[in-house]
Design a protein around this motif. Sequence first.
Motif, PDB file in Angstrom:
ATOM      1  N   TYR A  28      19.190 -57.179 -32.668  1.00 39.56           N
ATOM      2  CA  TYR A  28      20.505 -56.668 -32.293  1.00 39.56           C
ATOM      3  C   TYR A  28      20.432 -55.818 -31.024  1.00 39.56           C
ATOM      4  O   TYR A  28      19.654 -54.860 -30.949  1.00 39.56           O
ATOM      5  CB  TYR A  28      21.098 -55.835 -33.433  1.00 39.56           C
ATOM      6  CG  TYR A  28      21.235 -56.610 -34.725  1.00 39.56           C
ATOM      7  CD1 TYR A  28      22.210 -57.605 -34.856  1.00 39.56           C
ATOM      8  CD2 TYR A  28      20.381 -56.363 -35.791  1.00 39.56           C
ATOM      9  CE1 TYR A  28      22.332 -58.327 -36.036  1.00 39.56           C
ATOM     10  CE2 TYR A  28      20.500 -57.077 -36.978  1.00 39.56           C
ATOM     11  CZ  TYR A  28      21.471 -58.064 -37.086  1.00 39.56           C
ATOM     12  OH  TYR A  28      21.590 -58.779 -38.262  1.00 39.56           O
ATOM     13  N   GLY A  29      21.274 -56.150 -30.050  1.00 32.46           N
ATOM     14  CA  GLY A  29      21.270 -55.431 -28.787  1.00 32.46           C
ATOM     15  C   GLY A  29      21.597 -53.962 -28.929  1.00 32.46           C
ATOM     16  O   GLY A  29      21.024 -53.108 -28.232  1.00 32.46           O
ATOM     17  N   THR A  30      22.498 -53.632 -29.843  1.00 39.76           N
ATOM     18  CA  THR A  30      22.861 -52.228 -30.047  1.00 39.76           C
ATOM     19  C   THR A  30      21.683 -51.434 -30.573  1.00 39.76           C
ATOM     20  O   THR A  30      21.403 -50.319 -30.112  1.00 39.76           O
ATOM     21  CB  THR A  30      24.052 -52.124 -31.015  1.00 39.76           C
ATOM     22  OG1 THR A  30      25.174 -52.823 -30.458  1.00 39.76           O
ATOM     23  CG2 THR A  30      24.433 -50.676 -31.261  1.00 39.76           C
ATOM     24  N   ALA A  75      17.613 -51.155 -17.000  1.00 36.56           N
ATOM     25  CA  ALA A  75      16.795 -51.139 -18.216  1.00 36.56           C
ATOM     26  C   ALA A  75      17.661 -51.315 -19.448  1.00 36.56           C
ATOM     27  O   ALA A  75      17.284 -52.013 -20.399  1.00 36.56           O
ATOM     28  CB  ALA A  75      15.994 -49.838 -18.297  1.00 36.56           C
ATOM     29  N   VAL A  76      18.835 -50.693 -19.445  1.00 35.55           N
ATOM     30  CA  VAL A  76      19.767 -50.856 -20.561  1.00 35.55           C
ATOM     31  C   VAL A  76      20.190 -52.318 -20.674  1.00 35.55           C
ATOM     32  O   VAL A  76      20.224 -52.889 -21.771  1.00 35.55           O
ATOM     33  CB  VAL A  76      20.997 -49.946 -20.379  1.00 35.55           C
ATOM     34  CG1 VAL A  76      22.015 -50.204 -21.486  1.00 35.55           C
ATOM     35  CG2 VAL A  76      20.583 -48.475 -20.376  1.00 35.55           C
ATOM     36  N   ALA A  77      20.520 -52.934 -19.538  1.00 36.95           N
ATOM     37  CA  ALA A  77      20.925 -54.345 -19.554  1.00 36.95           C
ATOM     38  C   ALA A  77      19.793 -55.239 -20.026  1.00 36.95           C
ATOM     39  O   ALA A  77      20.014 -56.209 -20.765  1.00 36.95           O
ATOM     40  CB  ALA A  77      21.378 -54.757 -18.158  1.00 36.95           C
ATOM     41  N   THR A  78      18.556 -54.927 -19.632  1.00 32.58           N
ATOM     42  CA  THR A  78      17.392 -55.722 -20.032  1.00 32.58           C
ATOM     43  C   THR A  78      17.175 -55.647 -21.532  1.00 32.58           C
ATOM     44  O   THR A  78      16.852 -56.646 -22.180  1.00 32.58           O
ATOM     45  CB  THR A  78      16.143 -55.231 -19.290  1.00 32.58           C
ATOM     46  OG1 THR A  78      16.332 -55.379 -17.879  1.00 32.58           O
ATOM     47  CG2 THR A  78      14.896 -56.002 -19.715  1.00 32.58           C
ATOM     48  N   VAL A  79      17.347 -54.458 -22.081  1.00 35.79           N
ATOM     49  CA  VAL A  79      17.120 -54.245 -23.513  1.00 35.79           C
ATOM     50  C   VAL A  79      18.267 -54.822 -24.346  1.00 35.79           C
ATOM     51  O   VAL A  79      18.047 -55.483 -25.363  1.00 35.79           O
ATOM     52  CB  VAL A  79      16.929 -52.740 -23.793  1.00 35.79           C
ATOM     53  CG1 VAL A  79      17.058 -52.448 -25.283  1.00 35.79           C
ATOM     54  CG2 VAL A  79      15.577 -52.277 -23.277  1.00 35.79           C
ATOM     55  N   SER A  80      19.503 -54.583 -23.923  1.00 37.85           N
ATOM     56  CA  SER A  80      20.635 -55.027 -24.739  1.00 37.85           C
ATOM     57  C   SER A  80      20.877 -56.527 -24.621  1.00 37.85           C
ATOM     58  O   SER A  80      21.278 -57.182 -25.573  1.00 37.85           O
ATOM     59  CB  SER A  80      21.908 -54.285 -24.330  1.00 37.85           C
ATOM     60  OG  SER A  80      22.381 -54.722 -23.080  1.00 37.85           O
ATOM     61  N   ARG A  81      20.650 -57.062 -23.399  1.00 35.60           N
ATOM     62  CA  ARG A  81      20.863 -58.485 -23.103  1.00 35.60           C
ATOM     63  C   ARG A  81      22.268 -58.931 -23.496  1.00 35.60           C
ATOM     64  O   ARG A  81      22.461 -60.026 -24.031  1.00 35.60           O
ATOM     65  CB  ARG A  81      19.802 -59.346 -23.778  1.00 35.60           C
ATOM     66  CG  ARG A  81      18.393 -59.088 -23.272  1.00 35.60           C
ATOM     67  CD  ARG A  81      17.423 -60.122 -23.743  1.00 35.60           C
ATOM     68  NE  ARG A  81      17.745 -61.444 -23.191  1.00 35.60           N
ATOM     69  CZ  ARG A  81      17.079 -62.558 -23.472  1.00 35.60           C
ATOM     70  NH1 ARG A  81      16.048 -62.506 -24.290  1.00 35.60           N
ATOM     71  NH2 ARG A  81      17.439 -63.712 -22.942  1.00 35.60           N
ATOM     72  N   VAL A 127      25.899 -47.887 -24.633  1.00 38.29           N
ATOM     73  CA  VAL A 127      25.491 -46.489 -24.454  1.00 38.29           C
ATOM     74  C   VAL A 127      26.594 -45.547 -24.922  1.00 38.29           C
ATOM     75  O   VAL A 127      26.312 -44.446 -25.392  1.00 38.29           O
ATOM     76  CB  VAL A 127      25.168 -46.214 -22.969  1.00 38.29           C
ATOM     77  CG1 VAL A 127      24.728 -44.757 -22.772  1.00 38.29           C
ATOM     78  CG2 VAL A 127      24.091 -47.162 -22.460  1.00 38.29           C
ATOM     79  N   ARG A 128      27.832 -45.950 -24.842  1.00 45.11           N
ATOM     80  CA  ARG A 128      28.972 -45.046 -25.016  1.00 45.11           C
ATOM     81  C   ARG A 128      29.183 -44.633 -26.470  1.00 45.11           C
ATOM     82  O   ARG A 128      28.496 -45.096 -27.379  1.00 45.11           O
ATOM     83  CB  ARG A 128      30.240 -45.723 -24.474  1.00 45.11           C
ATOM     84  CG  ARG A 128      30.130 -46.133 -23.016  1.00 45.11           C
ATOM     85  CD  ARG A 128      31.306 -47.004 -22.605  1.00 45.11           C
ATOM     86  NE  ARG A 128      31.039 -47.651 -21.300  1.00 45.11           N
ATOM     87  CZ  ARG A 128      31.543 -48.810 -20.926  1.00 45.11           C
ATOM     88  NH1 ARG A 128      32.322 -49.485 -21.737  1.00 45.11           N
ATOM     89  NH2 ARG A 128      31.257 -49.315 -19.742  1.00 45.11           N
ATOM     90  N   TYR A 129      30.166 -43.747 -26.656  1.00 43.67           N
ATOM     91  CA  TYR A 129      30.628 -43.426 -27.995  1.00 43.67           C
ATOM     92  C   TYR A 129      31.380 -44.636 -28.568  1.00 43.67           C
ATOM     93  O   TYR A 129      31.444 -45.686 -27.944  1.00 43.67           O
ATOM     94  CB  TYR A 129      31.533 -42.188 -27.965  1.00 43.67           C
ATOM     95  CG  TYR A 129      30.785 -40.900 -27.645  1.00 43.67           C
ATOM     96  CD1 TYR A 129      29.877 -40.358 -28.549  1.00 43.67           C
ATOM     97  CD2 TYR A 129      30.988 -40.228 -26.448  1.00 43.67           C
ATOM     98  CE1 TYR A 129      29.182 -39.188 -28.269  1.00 43.67           C
ATOM     99  CE2 TYR A 129      30.314 -39.050 -26.156  1.00 43.67           C
ATOM    100  CZ  TYR A 129      29.408 -38.533 -27.063  1.00 43.67           C
ATOM    101  OH  TYR A 129      28.729 -37.384 -26.780  1.00 43.67           O
ATOM    102  N   ASN A 130      31.936 -44.472 -29.737  1.00 45.81           N
ATOM    103  CA  ASN A 130      32.662 -45.572 -30.401  1.00 45.81           C
ATOM    104  C   ASN A 130      31.748 -46.770 -30.665  1.00 45.81           C
ATOM    105  O   ASN A 130      32.054 -47.903 -30.301  1.00 45.81           O
ATOM    106  CB  ASN A 130      33.884 -46.004 -29.578  1.00 45.81           C
ATOM    107  CG  ASN A 130      34.880 -44.874 -29.374  1.00 45.81           C
ATOM    108  OD1 ASN A 130      35.121 -44.102 -30.292  1.00 45.81           O
ATOM    109  ND2 ASN A 130      35.423 -44.775 -28.177  1.00 45.81           N
ATOM    110  N   GLY A 131      30.603 -46.489 -31.274  1.00 44.71           N
ATOM    111  CA  GLY A 131      29.709 -47.560 -31.686  1.00 44.71           C
ATOM    112  C   GLY A 131      28.485 -47.759 -30.830  1.00 44.71           C
ATOM    113  O   GLY A 131      27.619 -48.569 -31.171  1.00 44.71           O
ATOM    114  N   SER A 156      24.925 -38.914 -18.435  1.00 47.03           N
ATOM    115  CA  SER A 156      25.183 -39.885 -17.370  1.00 47.03           C
ATOM    116  C   SER A 156      25.051 -39.226 -16.010  1.00 47.03           C
ATOM    117  O   SER A 156      25.427 -38.064 -15.821  1.00 47.03           O
ATOM    118  CB  SER A 156      26.600 -40.451 -17.543  1.00 47.03           C
ATOM    119  OG  SER A 156      27.104 -40.966 -16.331  1.00 47.03           O
ATOM    120  N   GLY A 157      24.530 -39.992 -15.035  1.00 46.57           N
ATOM    121  CA  GLY A 157      24.447 -39.502 -13.673  1.00 46.57           C
ATOM    122  C   GLY A 157      25.788 -39.425 -12.985  1.00 46.57           C
ATOM    123  O   GLY A 157      25.896 -38.842 -11.901  1.00 46.57           O
ATOM    124  N   VAL A 158      26.818 -40.001 -13.589  1.00 49.44           N
ATOM    125  CA  VAL A 158      28.166 -39.922 -13.023  1.00 49.44           C
ATOM    126  C   VAL A 158      28.848 -38.628 -13.450  1.00 49.44           C
ATOM    127  O   VAL A 158      29.464 -37.934 -12.635  1.00 49.44           O
ATOM    128  CB  VAL A 158      29.011 -41.138 -13.453  1.00 49.44           C
ATOM    129  CG1 VAL A 158      30.441 -40.997 -12.949  1.00 49.44           C
ATOM    130  CG2 VAL A 158      28.387 -42.424 -12.941  1.00 49.44           C
TER     131      VAL A 158
END
Length: 301
Positions: free
Chosen positions: A186-188, A207-213, A221-225, A240-242
Amino acid sequence: MDNLSDSDAALTAVAEQLRQIDPDGTRWAAVLRKTYDMIYNGQETGRYRWDQLMKTEKTHFGTLFEINAQRVFEFDGGIETDYRIAGHQVDAKWSQADGGWMLPPEVFDKLALVATGSDAESTWSLGLIRVTSDVRREKRNRDKKSQLTAEGRKAIRWLWRDAPLRPNVLLQLPRETVDHIFDSRYGTERTNRLFRAAEGMIVNRNAVATVSRQLDAQKRVRYNGGARSALQPDGYLILSGVYHRDLAAALGVPVPLADEYVSVRVVPTDGSDSIELEGRRWRQVRPGEPVIEPAPKLPTS
């Protein structure tokens, strides 16, 4: 042997131009980071290491590096070479192995912009050399390509040598830890494992995209799941850097750039070395200290 590049006026002019347009090398470092991430294509493949690439992909890295540099710096095109810089013909050459650049006949007696790097060591180098007969050796192959001799490698005028490359967190973590991250179907869950394992380390969005696919990787990454919700009960903030650079600095963890995150566990405190969230003060957890309360919720703007 004297460094032949010291008396080469054209090489000096090119070097000065390159230094002028990128004084600290950050734009070149971004070109290398982007090229590694493009060649891994992690979101679709799950790859993050050089040794996972096919031979043809490794060969294609140099072409991507050349194209990405052109997009960033907008060099004029050369006649027989890749670029024209400061009015001079310059050919871009990449080799993953330091000193392994393959030099075709069309670059003989011209300037070569030679680059190398190591994603595992988070370093890169870029220099200039005129490919004269004094610095190259012939290879007995059909295309008559050469490589630099040992003396030729010494003659390179390095503009940046072993400069820092933005780190690939999946190469910084132990291999068994990364294997465990990818072990979930599971990506999550893979994303949750990443932020647990990489506590206090910079995690790039790639890295997040690589892991979650998954297509909307950052949603994991966000809230709500996402990971923020899943790890909140264990005291984790995912900064977050933003939105949260000031919070990262105040907590004493690496400060993420706009496309980066950093996870940190926090506990309530009355001390001054802390941040305020939801009307309370929080600080980074100390080694071995238990986390007994969920982390507060982060502002998103």
